[in-house]
Design an enzyme around this catalytic site. Structure first.
Site, PDB file in Angstrom:
ATOM      1  N   CYS A 146       0.909  -1.244   0.037  1.00 23.41           N
ATOM      2  CA  CYS A 146       0.035  -0.051  -0.092  1.00 23.41           C
ATOM      3  C   CYS A 146       0.979   1.152   0.010  1.00 23.41           C
ATOM      4  O   CYS A 146       2.187   1.242  -0.079  1.00 23.41           O
ATOM      5  CB  CYS A 146      -0.864   0.057   1.081  1.00 23.41           C
ATOM      6  N   CYS A 164       3.041   1.225   2.925  1.00 23.05           N
ATOM      7  CA  CYS A 164       4.318   0.258   2.818  1.00 23.05           C
ATOM      8  C   CYS A 164       5.353   1.088   1.953  1.00 23.05           C
ATOM      9  O   CYS A 164       6.586   0.732   2.278  1.00 23.05           O
ATOM     10  CB  CYS A 164       3.689  -0.841   2.258  1.00 23.05           C
ATOM     11  N   ARG A 216       9.111   1.807   2.727  1.00 26.59           N
ATOM     12  CA  ARG A 216      10.195   1.490   2.021  1.00 26.59           C
ATOM     13  C   ARG A 216      11.019   2.481   1.594  1.00 26.59           C
ATOM     14  O   ARG A 216      12.274   2.327   1.536  1.00 26.59           O
ATOM     15  CB  ARG A 216       9.616   0.649   0.576  1.00 26.59           C
ATOM     16  N   CYS A 259      -6.220   5.454   2.930  1.00 29.27           N
ATOM     17  CA  CYS A 259      -5.170   6.055   2.537  1.00 29.27           C
ATOM     18  C   CYS A 259      -5.171   6.429   1.026  1.00 29.27           C
ATOM     19  O   CYS A 259      -6.044   5.673   0.208  1.00 29.27           O
ATOM     20  CB  CYS A 259      -3.712   5.261   2.991  1.00 29.27           C
ATOM     21  N   CYS A 298      -4.375  -0.232   2.653  1.00 26.12           N
ATOM     22  CA  CYS A 298      -3.440   0.184   3.743  1.00 26.12           C
ATOM     23  C   CYS A 298      -4.109  -0.690   4.918  1.00 26.12           C
ATOM     24  O   CYS A 298      -3.518  -0.838   5.972  1.00 26.12           O
ATOM     25  CB  CYS A 298      -3.451   1.691   4.156  1.00 26.12           C
TER      26      CYS A 298
END
Length: 177
Positions: free
Chosen positions: A46, A49, A53, A110, A136
């Site tokens: 998502c 994420c 990252r 999100c 999300c």
């Protein structure tokens, strides 16, 4: 005397290229794991994420200057990048957990398109790494009853703790001399 010896050892870590290499490799391993989750286990990342990252990439890239040429300037760049990335990643991970555990999931949403700067649209340049395709609120993976963003809170907290210990040891050693 033992305190100064321990401080000295911790402080000297920052002047060792191998320590910065370890920081780089740890973040690289997290990135490889994330890509395995995405492309092998088919877990769709998502937006949160993707931002986490990106923070891990920030830690990884912050280590490169001091890993290659370890001097005051490259360490300063490393400390700044490491600290900003780890703190930002922790805040994003906490927000992600809040979204996943919201009492009313309809109000905890999100975006779908990452908000990268117009001069660096990473999701367009490298969609296999930075494109958000998941939701999300979904919890598709857990380990020891903790979701991925909960684990990322732990990971970013560890990065921050090590960052603080190394910085404090440098400052305290300079003051004790």
């Amino acid at each position: 005397m033992k305190d100064i010896t321990l401080l000295n050892k911790l402080s000297l870590l920052a002047t060792d290229k191998r320590a910065w290499g370890l920081l780089f490799v740890s973040a690289l391993c997290l990135e490889i794991a994330a890509l395995c989750f995405q492309h092998i286990m088919d877990l769709r990342p998502c937006i949160m994420c993707i931002y986490q990252r990106t923070a891990v990439f920030g830690i990884m890239f912050a280590a490169i200057p001091a890993m290659l040429v370890n001097n005051l300037i490259t360490r300063l760049i490393g400390y700044i990048g490491w600290g900003i990335s780890a703190i930002w990643g922790l805040l994003i991970a906490i927000e992600h957990v809040d979204i996943q555990t919201a009492a009313n999931p309809f109000f905890a949403t999100c975006e779908f398109v990452p908000n990268f700067p117009s001069w660096a649209p990473l999701h367009e340049w490298l969609p296999n790494i930075f494109a958000a395709t998941g939701d999300c609120g979904d919890i598709d993976w857990s380990f020891f009853d903790m979701s991925m963003p909960q684990w990322m809170i732990v990971i970013f907290a560890i990065y921050i703790a090590i960052w603080v210990v190394v910085l404090l040891s440098r400052v305290l050693l300079k003051r004790s001399l």
